[in-house]
Design a protein around this motif. Structure first.
Motif, PDB file in Angstrom:
ATOM      1  N   THR A 309      -2.993   4.727  -9.014  1.00  0.00           N
ATOM      2  CA  THR A 309      -4.104   4.992  -8.100  1.00  0.00           C
ATOM      3  C   THR A 309      -5.177   5.875  -8.732  1.00  0.00           C
ATOM      4  O   THR A 309      -6.369   5.605  -8.587  1.00  0.00           O
ATOM      5  CB  THR A 309      -3.578   5.670  -6.819  1.00  0.00           C
ATOM      6  OG1 THR A 309      -2.360   5.029  -6.442  1.00  0.00           O
ATOM      7  CG2 THR A 309      -4.563   5.531  -5.687  1.00  0.00           C
ATOM      8  N   ASP A 403      -5.353  -3.678  -4.995  1.00  0.00           N
ATOM      9  CA  ASP A 403      -4.043  -3.073  -5.228  1.00  0.00           C
ATOM     10  C   ASP A 403      -2.953  -4.070  -4.848  1.00  0.00           C
ATOM     11  O   ASP A 403      -3.134  -4.862  -3.929  1.00  0.00           O
ATOM     12  CB  ASP A 403      -3.900  -1.793  -4.386  1.00  0.00           C
ATOM     13  CG  ASP A 403      -2.733  -0.934  -4.863  1.00  0.00           C
ATOM     14  OD1 ASP A 403      -2.228  -1.183  -5.973  1.00  0.00           O
ATOM     15  OD2 ASP A 403      -2.333  -0.010  -4.128  1.00  0.00           O
ATOM     16  N   GLU A 404      -1.844  -4.014  -5.546  1.00  0.00           N
ATOM     17  CA  GLU A 404      -0.714  -4.912  -5.274  1.00  0.00           C
ATOM     18  C   GLU A 404      -1.208  -6.343  -5.155  1.00  0.00           C
ATOM     19  O   GLU A 404      -0.933  -7.042  -4.188  1.00  0.00           O
ATOM     20  CB  GLU A 404       0.004  -4.488  -3.991  1.00  0.00           C
ATOM     21  CG  GLU A 404       0.398  -3.020  -3.941  1.00  0.00           C
ATOM     22  CD  GLU A 404       1.540  -2.659  -4.875  1.00  0.00           C
ATOM     23  OE1 GLU A 404       2.193  -3.576  -5.419  1.00  0.00           O
ATOM     24  OE2 GLU A 404       1.784  -1.459  -5.079  1.00  0.00           O
TER      25      GLU A 404
END
Ligand code: ADP
Ligand code: MG
Length: 695
Positions: A309, A403-404
């Protein structure tokens, strides 16, 4: 051009009036051109060259034998079936039963007493003695010649017989020399000691007579040089198409995000920790990409908890320093909200306002955020896929962070494309590590930065496999630990077939633990809760107000609560490996020693046992992903989400690693020196599907 494989010349022309059906069947197999038939290679081979006398047939063998029909009748027990007894007229005792569970009247008629038949199949002991179930058979006359070579068995579809396929393939092989022409320059074939294409396909469709045992074994194991040539060609086609993708991308333009260093510098100072070397390296790679005028497409890969992050936040600030806007998207509300909080805290005082957009944001607030984004007043937007829905305008988008990324579906990714993201830089993040072979093939279009090092001071998570029978012990273990100040997740069993049942189970589990642990506060988190309820539940857990959080897999991805050091997963045998790894990754984030308890219900199936063993023995996400690949095979691993990328038919990502590397080099050389050959090669292998190259 001699090498050209013209797709239009040689469409499969079915000869019989029943042709429509045939064309449909072939289409189902992806066989629309003669060129496809040439590449429709056998699954395996049967040895019809030898005849085992009926008297020597024994159970457990796969043999060809022949005899004369003694009688044929239909039996109704245990279910309707055709039973034929054949015997050797010379050796009266030698008999074999043929059993068919589906048959046609014509078949019954053909198996009249006295008829000589040749059969091929597996022999097993049966009620009347030895039998074959659904053998290959044909009516013959005595002394009918045997084939002199192995018989290919092709992948097929309902209603399409092997004989028909064999004939069609044979015709395609002799139909047009262009179909067998080599697409590769002679020098390349010679240097890599490859078989010529024509020789290889002829060999595989019709192996020459009298193979040695080792030749036959190589053919079956697909290690024979003829197979190697076909695998090489397939991998080469894949590499060529990936390179075409990459070239198309290189022609697009993205804003140059040079940055000034002011914001990024301050974030590094404020983070409260020192970046690991791996984070530094990833950050440098991304910073370089952003300064280029071609769109970045980089995957930031790092195991659960490795600290992706902050690296993404640094990238975002570089874009913002350059006067552009950034969209940061997460797959779930919980995760998006967590990112929002963390980023807002990090950026507090840096004068970088962050807009928060998700399905749960009240209309008024949402309108305000949208206006600020549209006017460019706010540069940083964080949210779920709601970020890319209708009505959201981010006119100066310079960087999109996902993200992901593997959690997003195709539709969401396409929506992203439509939002001017193609002209922006893209940073994707994933904790699901891509095994090397997949990185070289399916993901070869992405640049990858790996964070292969954990932040310091993390104690490893102890994993325990515990049977449900000892559940009470675990309940009291959790009770004791939480009384001592720790926090626990308790993950409900996965019930894929029913969301409702899953919810009921979660509620019941919550009630059970509340009762069993009266001194503790137990929270409940599930997918059906309203977004603000979820947020409140998470906030209470983060603040330490609840000790145990009963949750469905909504917590699987990304959730970061450092004080939580216990994880109990119920019915762990139902979860996939990457899920288990993700769940276990929720703990072990603080300094406290962490434990992950995998409760399993007996009996555990073989594959599930294998998964539990892998998760018990390994902590490294790469190794777990590699094992996952072995257990599930690449098709499953990639999942339907990767549709549009044709899977490999012949090459094997586990066994043919060396070949993948060779194909990658060859693709580069071919594109540089002989683009026409590259084009012909792609045409042969992808044909009608070639348009995906341009996608
Ligand atoms: P993931 O890679 O799984 O997304 P996160 O970015 O959520 O991991 O980071 C996990 C935790 O580690 C967070 O609490 C984060 O603040 C912390 N963290 C990240 N980098 C470092 C570092 N270099 N040193 C110490 N803690 C770090
Ligand atoms: Mg994360």
């Amino acid at each position: 051009m001699a090498r050209d494989v013209r797709p239009d010349q040689g469409a499969v022309k079915p000869g019989k009036p029943a042709g429509r059906g045939l064309a449909d069947q072939l289409a189902r197999l992806g066989l629309t051109r003669d060129a496809d038939l040439v590449l429709h290679l056998p699954l395996r081979y049967e040895d019809h060259t030898r005849l085992v006398p009926l008297a020597s047939v024994a159970a457990g063998l796969s043999v060809q034998t022949e005899g004369v029909v003694v009688n044929t009748d239909i039996q109704y027990r245990p279910r309707r079936q055709l039973v034929t007894l054949i015997a050797d007229p010379e050796v009266r005792e030698a008999q074999l039963v043929l059993r068919f569970f589906t048959f046609y009247p014509s078949q019954q008629k053909a198996l009249q007493p006295g008829q000589r038949v040749r059969v091929f199949g597996d022999v097993r002991p049966g009620y009347y003695g030895l039998e074959m179930v659904h053998p290959n058979w044909k009516a013959i006359t005595e002394g009918a010649p045997l084939p002199d070579r192995l018989t290919p068995v092709y992948p097929t579809t309902a209603g399409l017989g092997q004989e028909t396929l064999r004939k069609l393939v044979a015709r395609a092989l002799t139909g047009s020399p262009a179909l067998l022409a080599d697409t590769l320059p002679e020098a390349l074939v010679a240097r890599r000691k490859l078989w010529p294409f024509a020789d290889a396909v002829r060999y595989l469709h019709a192996p020459p007579p009298r193979l040695t045992q080792s030749q036959q074994r190589a053919l079956d194991a697909r290690t024979h040089p003829a197979w190697t040539r076909l695998k090489f060609d397939e991998l080469l086609a894949q590499q060529l198409s990936l390179k075409a993708h990459r070239k198309a991308r290189a022609q697009r333009r993205a804003p140059v995000l040079t940055g000034t260093g002011t914001l990024t510098q301050r974030l590094v100072e404020r983070a409260g920790f020192k970046l690991t070397r791996a984070q530094e390296r990833a950050w440098r790679e991304i910073a370089q990409d952003l300064k280029r005028a071609t769109p970045m497409q980089r995957l930031l890969q790092g195991d659960v908890g490795s600290g992706k992050t902050i690296v993404a936040a640094l990238a975002a600030l570089q874009a913002i320093e350059s006067g552009k806007q950034v969209a940061f998207m997460a797959p779930t509300e919980i995760l998006a909200e967590q990112h929002y909080r963390k980023l807002a805290a990090w950026l507090d005082g840096l004068d970088v306002p962050v807009a928060w957009l998700s399905g749960s944001v009240p209309a008024k607030q949402r309108r305000k955020a949208l206006a600020a984004l549209a006017s460019g007043e706010i540069a940083f937007a964080v949210g779920t896929h709601a970020l890319f829905q209708e009505g959201v305008e981010i006119p100066h988008l310079g960087l999109a962070i996902v993200d992901e990324q593997h959690r997003f579906g195709v539709a969401q990714r396409l929506a992203l494309r439509g939002k001017g993201v193609a002209e922006a830089h893209q940073l994707m993040m994933s904790a699901t590590p891509i095994p090397r072979t997949l990185a070289m093939t399916f993901y070869a279009d992405l640049d990858v930065s790996a964070i292969d090092e954990m932040p310091p001071g993390r104690a490893p998570v102890a994993t325990r496999l515990v049977s449900q029978r000892r559940r009470q012990e675990i309940v009291s273990f959790v009770g004791k630990q939480c009384a001592a100040g720790r926090q626990a997740y308790w993950v409900c069993p996965l019930i894929e077939e029913s969301e409702k049942l899953e919810l009921q189970t979660a509620v019941a589990l919550h009630a059970e633990l509340t009762q069993a642990l009266p001194d503790l506060r137990v929270g409940l988190l599930h997918g059906r809760m309203k977004p603000d309820e979820k947020a409140a539940t998470m906030a209470a857990f983060v603040a330490g107000e609840t000790h145990v959080l009963v949750a469905t897999t909504v917590i699987e991805v990304g959730v970061d609560v450092p004080n939580a050091s216990l994880m109990v997963i119920e019915h762990a045998e139902r979860f996939g490996l990457s899920q288990l790894h993700q769940l276990r990754g929720r703990v072990g984030r603080g300094a406290a020693e962490s434990t992950c308890v995998l409760l399993f219900e007996e009996p555990v199936g073989d594959v599930a046992k294998l998964r539990l063993k892998v998760i018990f023995e390994h902590h490294d996400g790469f190794e777990i992903a590699r094992q996952d690949l072995v257990i599930r095979g690449p098709g499953e691993f990639l999942g339907a989400r990767q549709s549009g990328v044709p899977l490999l038919r012949f090459a094997d990502l586990e066994r043919d690693v060396a070949l993948i590397e060779q194909a990658r080099d060859a693709a580069e050389a071919l594109l540089a020196k002989d683009p026409a050959a590259a084009q012909a090669h792609l045409e042969r292998w992808l044909g009608g599907r070639a348009e995906f190259i341009k996608a």
